[in-house]
Design a protein around this motif. Structure first.
Motif, PDB file in Angstrom:
ATOM      1  N   GLY A   1      11.411  25.424  46.266  1.00 32.24           N
ATOM      2  CA  GLY A   1      11.086  26.616  47.022  1.00 32.24           C
ATOM      3  C   GLY A   1      11.807  26.709  48.349  1.00 32.24           C
ATOM      4  O   GLY A   1      11.440  27.495  49.217  1.00 32.24           O
ATOM      5  N   PHE A   2      12.838  25.926  48.509  1.00 29.54           N
ATOM      6  CA  PHE A   2      13.590  25.971  49.763  1.00 29.54           C
ATOM      7  C   PHE A   2      14.516  27.184  49.753  1.00 29.54           C
ATOM      8  O   PHE A   2      15.188  27.445  48.771  1.00 29.54           O
ATOM      9  N   PRO A   3      14.538  27.931  50.867  1.00 28.12           N
ATOM     10  CA  PRO A   3      15.342  29.151  50.896  1.00 28.12           C
ATOM     11  C   PRO A   3      16.845  28.857  50.833  1.00 28.12           C
ATOM     12  O   PRO A   3      17.320  27.927  51.478  1.00 28.12           O
ATOM     13  N   PHE A   4      17.541  29.670  50.092  1.00 29.10           N
ATOM     14  CA  PHE A   4      18.985  29.484  50.022  1.00 29.10           C
ATOM     15  C   PHE A   4      19.664  30.750  49.520  1.00 29.10           C
ATOM     16  O   PHE A   4      19.020  31.673  49.033  1.00 29.10           O
ATOM     17  N   ALA A   5      20.980  30.747  49.659  1.00 34.89           N
ATOM     18  CA  ALA A   5      21.798  31.815  49.102  1.00 34.89           C
ATOM     19  C   ALA A   5      23.082  31.178  48.597  1.00 34.89           C
ATOM     20  O   ALA A   5      23.454  30.090  49.037  1.00 34.89           O
ATOM     21  N   THR A   6      23.730  31.850  47.681  1.00 37.27           N
ATOM     22  CA  THR A   6      24.949  31.261  47.129  1.00 37.27           C
ATOM     23  C   THR A   6      26.126  32.208  47.231  1.00 37.27           C
ATOM     24  O   THR A   6      25.989  33.409  47.084  1.00 37.27           O
ATOM     25  N   LEU A   7      27.270  31.613  47.481  1.00 40.13           N
ATOM     26  CA  LEU A   7      28.536  32.314  47.319  1.00 40.13           C
ATOM     27  C   LEU A   7      28.995  32.007  45.909  1.00 40.13           C
ATOM     28  O   LEU A   7      29.446  30.903  45.614  1.00 40.13           O
ATOM     29  N   GLY A   8      28.825  32.953  45.022  1.00 39.39           N
ATOM     30  CA  GLY A   8      29.101  32.717  43.603  1.00 39.39           C
ATOM     31  C   GLY A   8      27.818  32.754  42.801  1.00 39.39           C
ATOM     32  O   GLY A   8      26.748  32.422  43.307  1.00 39.39           O
TER      33      GLY A   8
ATOM     34  N   HIS B   1      15.828  26.857  63.223  1.00 44.93           N
ATOM     35  CA  HIS B   1      16.716  27.919  63.684  1.00 44.93           C
ATOM     36  C   HIS B   1      18.168  27.611  63.384  1.00 44.93           C
ATOM     37  O   HIS B   1      19.049  27.895  64.191  1.00 44.93           O
ATOM     38  N   SER B   2      18.391  26.978  62.282  1.00 46.42           N
ATOM     39  CA  SER B   2      19.784  26.783  61.883  1.00 46.42           C
ATOM     40  C   SER B   2      19.899  26.817  60.368  1.00 46.42           C
ATOM     41  O   SER B   2      18.982  26.458  59.644  1.00 46.42           O
ATOM     42  N   ILE B   3      21.036  27.276  59.944  1.00 49.47           N
ATOM     43  CA  ILE B   3      21.334  27.415  58.521  1.00 49.47           C
ATOM     44  C   ILE B   3      22.445  26.427  58.187  1.00 49.47           C
ATOM     45  O   ILE B   3      23.387  26.272  58.958  1.00 49.47           O
ATOM     46  N   ALA B   4      22.319  25.771  57.063  1.00 47.05           N
ATOM     47  CA  ALA B   4      23.329  24.790  56.684  1.00 47.05           C
ATOM     48  C   ALA B   4      24.243  25.341  55.603  1.00 47.05           C
ATOM     49  O   ALA B   4      23.779  25.958  54.647  1.00 47.05           O
ATOM     50  N   PHE B   5      25.523  25.150  55.798  1.00 43.67           N
ATOM     51  CA  PHE B   5      26.473  25.462  54.742  1.00 43.67           C
ATOM     52  C   PHE B   5      26.980  24.139  54.185  1.00 43.67           C
ATOM     53  O   PHE B   5      27.453  23.277  54.919  1.00 43.67           O
ATOM     54  N   MET B   6      26.871  23.983  52.882  1.00 41.04           N
ATOM     55  CA  MET B   6      27.276  22.734  52.268  1.00 41.04           C
ATOM     56  C   MET B   6      28.753  22.822  51.903  1.00 41.04           C
ATOM     57  O   MET B   6      29.122  23.531  50.959  1.00 41.04           O
ATOM     58  N   LEU B   7      29.564  22.117  52.649  1.00 40.49           N
ATOM     59  CA  LEU B   7      31.006  22.142  52.370  1.00 40.49           C
ATOM     60  C   LEU B   7      31.369  20.944  51.513  1.00 40.49           C
ATOM     61  O   LEU B   7      31.093  19.802  51.874  1.00 40.49           O
ATOM     62  N   GLN B   8      32.001  21.218  50.394  1.00 43.19           N
ATOM     63  CA  GLN B   8      32.236  20.143  49.440  1.00 43.19           C
ATOM     64  C   GLN B   8      33.695  20.091  49.030  1.00 43.19           C
ATOM     65  O   GLN B   8      34.129  20.863  48.190  1.00 43.19           O
ATOM     66  N   PRO B   9      34.446  19.195  49.628  1.00 48.22           N
ATOM     67  CA  PRO B   9      35.841  19.074  49.191  1.00 48.22           C
ATOM     68  C   PRO B   9      35.907  18.602  47.748  1.00 48.22           C
ATOM     69  O   PRO B   9      35.117  17.755  47.332  1.00 48.22           O
TER      70      PRO B   9
ATOM     71  N   ALA C   1      17.440  27.029  55.935  1.00 54.67           N
ATOM     72  CA  ALA C   1      17.937  27.521  54.662  1.00 54.67           C
ATOM     73  C   ALA C   1      19.336  26.951  54.461  1.00 54.67           C
ATOM     74  O   ALA C   1      19.957  26.478  55.416  1.00 54.67           O
ATOM     75  N   VAL C   2      19.810  26.981  53.236  1.00 52.06           N
ATOM     76  CA  VAL C   2      21.167  26.495  52.993  1.00 52.06           C
ATOM     77  C   VAL C   2      21.976  27.550  52.250  1.00 52.06           C
ATOM     78  O   VAL C   2      21.431  28.419  51.573  1.00 52.06           O
TER      79      VAL C   2
END
Lengths: 341, 341
Positions: B145-152, B61-69, B125-126
DNA sequence: CGTTTTTCCGTAAACGTTTACGAGAACACA
DNA sequence: TGTGTTCTCGTAAACGTTTACGGAAAAACG
């Protein structure tokens, strides 16, 4: 789909207990079988299910940082934290801990969200920022005994927790000293109206320094407003209405300073020329604004690392042989002289 | 310490199965007992252990956003994301999902960190950002097959995943159109040297528009550098060395534009006066810089909400009756005309 | 009143780990 | 050979949930 420790055990014809022990580097496992387990783990691309581990061990191996946007402050408040977070996660990673930033909606003061993190045990400890003078989050955490650390102090009634703060009091005093040395005697102070602790500290330093210089503190030169650009814009005219106008303004916050400069410009007053402007907490915006704003800069990334260490030292599982220790520190801000004063 | 479902059951003299069902709103439980359970839960301050739930349900029940400096980009790249993250978490929260931002150290391109999140099943999902033309993270996620979405976007070979991007191509073209309309014909373009997809899109739009105006594309007017202030500072002189000097420069990035303006200033060239400067992605810095930089602004918060919706629509557990759907969208950037061109 | 249906709840297994305990084998020592 | 020690491993319980299954009681129906 994903391989479990059972798959690994079956594949090696070995018990899951042994596999687990081998993986976790316990002593009572034959060097040979350990190697076989490690090889198989790599081959089957095994990595332990986090929920399983957490459930069994009662620890999530992750630390939560509560990120709380201020209303109307979508742009300014948080960039501040990025270098801090980089330092924080860097140090935590060295101890095998993940950092997860839990976002809140702007506005709600995250008490509810904090409860959820704590009660559902999503993290082993939390890190708080934007501490207030009276901070219900801190009360809640100390009551429940949940481990935490804060970026910023609070008015704690004898409660003990790791905290790291900036010396806003000294920065406020330094700002006054500098302005007085440059001939100013009518110095205004503008800070956020919220109960944020750094606003109080700043003002205390400001007052103290003025008195030290024998300058009377004029209430007409002190004002507070929303901690964003609009707040600075709104509140700046107020100090300009003092019968004896200020020749310098110290802003507690970059966004408020930017709004204030806009208000000054509309009055035909040029910052850095007709009015000295100083900002307490430096951000990139201060540097690029025109005129570039003189500001006090924190060492954010080292602070992140340090707070991580302090938090770790307070956790029994990570503390050294002497046991858990509570540390509190106050770090200096560095004056960056630019063109606005 | 924390109360479990067993405590609740014991307290009510009822089985844990019934308690669980009552709590989860299942039908086969008496309305009266349900109420008693809910009351007791509130009284005992019970909330379910997340690890237990996750383990049993196979969902966090949580979604991860990968923040990459980016390296050397501690100040600029990420503030960009805050409004986006606010929108993202807002929409996810409405569906009962948490957003956790997983931080990486600057530099490492998060492939390793992503693996950990996926393999230890820390999130359902990420969400990825800073997509590259060839993006190994996307390859990895589609393979597993891991769920994800992209900004870009990315150059996907027929892979299907939800993505939301800005129309950098159109922005590049619009920027050229505007400059041409204002009499410029020698227009330079500066973009990041990384494989970041938006850099390519921007340049494609730039080229297309020039050709449409019958202006030859001069390679000497195109350059790339590090995606930070130092990069802009370094690379700007290069386009100024063209035998036929440019009269306008379009920067793909705010930080690079700021560095570029510094370089220009050192050459005695005043942006907005001797040189038109346009920035593709607007940030607060553009607004406060002097001269204020003309830039193209994204609607970050709505984008965050939208991407959340798109991601949810792709998850079987959240998709509507028609089943999971894959959506991709491209959003416009809005021109904010200021003083620099 | 007998039969069928419905309502409600308890039982127990399962999710993937870790770890206390004990047992067998090998070894050392006298 | 007998006793004690050390190595290594298997067994099984436990962490806190959810849920399939079945059964008892109550209700409905004839």
């Amino acid at each position: 789909m994903a391989s479990s420790i059972h798959d690994l055990a079956r594949h090696l014809n070995i018990s899951i207990g042994t596999v687990s022990r081998a993986l976790n580097g316990r002593a009572d496992v034959n060097a040979d079988t350990r190697q076989r387990v490690l090889d198989a783990a790599k081959k089957l691309n095994y990595s332990p299910n986090q929920s399983g581990r957490s459930l069994r061990q009662g620890a999530t191996h992750s630390i939560a940082f509560m990120l709380q946007p201020h209303p109307g402050d979508q742009q300014y408040g948080e960039p501040f934290f990025i270098p801090f977070l980089i330092g924080l996660q860097g140090r935590l990673a060295e101890s095998g801990l993940d950092l997860t930033v839990v976002m809140g909606a702007p506005g709600d003061y995250q008490q509810e969200r904090l409860r959820r993190v704590v009660e559902t045990r999503r993290a082993d400890a939390v890190v708080l920022a934007w501490t207030r003078r009276e901070d219900e989050r801190i009360d809640y955490l100390t009551e429940t005994g949940f481990p935490f650390a804060t970026l910023g102090r609070s008015r704690t009634g004898g409660k003990a927790y790791p905290s790291l703060d900036l010396d806003f009091e000294k920065a406020g005093a330094d700002a006054v000293d500098r302005l007085v040395a440059r001939g100013h005697r009518r110095i205004a102070a503008i800070r956020p109206s919220l109960d944020l602790n750094f606003g109080h500290l700043f003002l205390a330093g400001y007052r103290k320094a003025l008195r030290r210089h024998g300058i009377e503190v004029d209430p007409a030169l002190i004002a507070d407003g929303f901690i964003n650009e609009a707040g600075g814009y709104q509140v700046t005219p107020r100090v300009m209405l003092a019968k004896d106008r200020p020749t310098a303004i110290i802003y507690n916050n970059d966004a408020m300073a930017l709004g204030g400069c806009k208000a000054l410009a509309e009055m035909g007053i040029k910052p850095g020329q007709d009015m000295a402007v100083t900002v307490i907490v430096d951000t990139p915006l201060c540097r690029y604004f025109s005129p570039a704003l003189t500001a006090f800069r924190p060492a954010l990334e080292p602070m992140g690392r340090r707070l991580a260490e302090m938090l770790l030292a307070s956790l029994p599982a990570f503390a050294g042989p002497e046991g858990p220790r509570i540390i509190r520190e106050v770090w200096p801000l560095e004056l960056i002289a630019r063109d606005s004063d």
